[in-house]
Design an enzyme around this catalytic site. Sequence first.
Site, PDB file in Angstrom:
ATOM      1  N   THR A   1       8.770  -0.626   3.329  1.00  0.00           N
ATOM      2  CA  THR A   1       8.240  -1.604   2.656  1.00  0.00           C
ATOM      3  C   THR A   1       7.493  -0.646   1.439  1.00  0.00           C
ATOM      4  OG1 THR A   1       6.917  -3.515   2.459  1.00  0.00           O
ATOM      5  CG2 THR A   1       5.893  -1.979   3.658  1.00  0.00           C
TER       6      THR A   1
ATOM      7  N   VAL B   1      13.151  -6.530   0.366  1.00  0.00           N
ATOM      8  CA  VAL B   1      13.008  -6.104  -0.685  1.00  0.00           C
ATOM      9  C   VAL B   1      11.482  -5.745  -0.769  1.00  0.00           C
ATOM     10  CG1 VAL B   1      12.968  -5.455  -3.287  1.00  0.00           C
ATOM     11  CG2 VAL B   1      14.989  -6.434  -1.972  1.00  0.00           C
ATOM     12  N   CYS B   2      10.831  -4.709  -0.928  1.00  0.00           N
ATOM     13  CA  CYS B   2       9.370  -4.599  -0.961  1.00  0.00           C
ATOM     14  C   CYS B   2       8.558  -5.379   0.339  1.00  0.00           C
ATOM     15  CB  CYS B   2       8.876  -5.014  -2.143  1.00  0.00           C
ATOM     16  SG  CYS B   2       7.227  -4.593  -2.929  1.00  0.00           S
ATOM     17  N   VAL B   3       7.748  -6.408  -0.112  1.00  0.00           N
ATOM     18  CA  VAL B   3       6.834  -7.037   0.803  1.00  0.00           C
ATOM     19  C   VAL B   3       7.682  -8.052   1.589  1.00  0.00           C
ATOM     20  CG1 VAL B   3       4.791  -8.552   1.089  1.00  0.00           C
ATOM     21  CG2 VAL B   3       4.788  -6.578  -0.686  1.00  0.00           C
TER      22      VAL B   3
ATOM     23  N   GLY C   1      11.829  -0.207  -0.122  1.00  0.00           N
ATOM     24  CA  GLY C   1      10.533  -0.180  -0.364  1.00  0.00           C
ATOM     25  C   GLY C   1      10.107  -0.931  -1.633  1.00  0.00           C
TER      26      GLY C   1
END
Length: 354
Positions: free
Chosen positions: A161, A141-143, A194
Site C-alpha cells: 500500500t 490502488v494505494c489505501v 503502492g
Amino acid sequence: MFFVIADKALSLYICIHTERDMKTERPHTGMKNIVLLALPQVQLLDIAGPLDVFTSANRFLNDGREGSGYHVHLVSGTSEKFIYSSSGMPLSCSHTIYDIDFPIDTLLVAGTTLSVLDEISPDVYHFLQNISPEVRRMGSVCVGAFVLAKAGLLEGKKVTTHWKFADTLQKSYPKLEVNVNPFFIRDRPIYTSGGVSSGMDLALALLEEDFGKPLATEVARHLVLHLKRSGMQSQFGNTLPEYEIMSPFTKQVRDLLKDKLSGMITVEYIAESLNMSTRNFSRVFLKDSGMTPGKFLEKMRLDQAKNMLEYTDMSVDMIADKCGLSSAASLRRLFLKNISLSPAQYRKAFKTTE
C-alpha cells in the site's frame, strides 16, 4: 462514457472510447470489463492513472470491431452515482455497487483517505466478498488495500500500500504480509499497488499480462512512463509512520528521542525516562507500535539521515555522526539494507534544488 463536472464555471468531461486502430504483435480475445471502484474522497490519480492505461491500450489494438480490449466502468461505492474526490472535484459514475448488470473481469479499489474508511457502508464489503469468486482479478490502488483487507480478501496474502500507511496496515491486519518496497505486488488473484501513481505501474502490468509486452511497452511510451520503474516505493518517503497517525505512547517516545539521536541511546535509558521497567517498556512499546524499540530507533536515525542528505550539504561522515552511527560505512549499510540505495545515490536522486 462518464462525465466529470469541475464547478459551475467549468465543465470537464472524460469520454472513454473503445476504438482501436493500431497494430499490435499478439492476438487478443474478448472485451474485458474493468471496474474502478470509487469511494468518497477518492484520489483522482488513483482512477485517472489506471483509466488512461486501459483506454490508451484500446487505441493501439487493431481488432476493436471484433470486441477485444477494455471497457472501463467507474462504479460508486455508495448508493449515489455522484461522489466527490479528495481534491473536491465531483465525479459522475456510470454505475453503483447496487446496479452492476455486467460480468466483471477485473476490479480495482481506488484509494481514498484513511479517515473515510470508518464511514464506508458495510454494503461495500459485502459486495466485494460476494463478487470475489466471480472476477478473474481483484486489486487495489494505494489505501484501497485497507478496503480489501477489511473485506477479508487479503488474509495470508503478500500485499503493499502507500508507504505512509504500510505499518498501519500491518498492525491492523497481522495476518497480512505487508511489503512497503514494491510499487505493486501480484499474489494471484489479488493485486495491490503502492501510493497513487503506482496504480499506473499496476495497470501496465495487468495490460502486459492480458495482451503482451509489446502493447504494454507501446502504451508506456505513449504515456511517457517506464514499463517497469526502477527503484522502490520506500525510497520516496519516511521510514516511520507519519507522526499524526502514531499512538500517543509512540509519539511520547519519538519526542523523547528526536533531539538525542547523535548520542548513545539504550532501551534502559528510554524506560527509565518513562518511569518504566526495561522489560515492561519493551513489551508495551512492541504491542503499541508494532516494532521493537531498537527497530524504531534505527528508523528514526534513517529518516533523519535522509532529511539531512536532502536539505543540507553536510558530508556523509558528518551526517553519520549526527545520527548516532559509528561511521559512514555504518550509514551506508543502513541505507542499503532499508532502501537499496547508498547515501550518495539517495542524495543525487532526492536532494532539493535551490
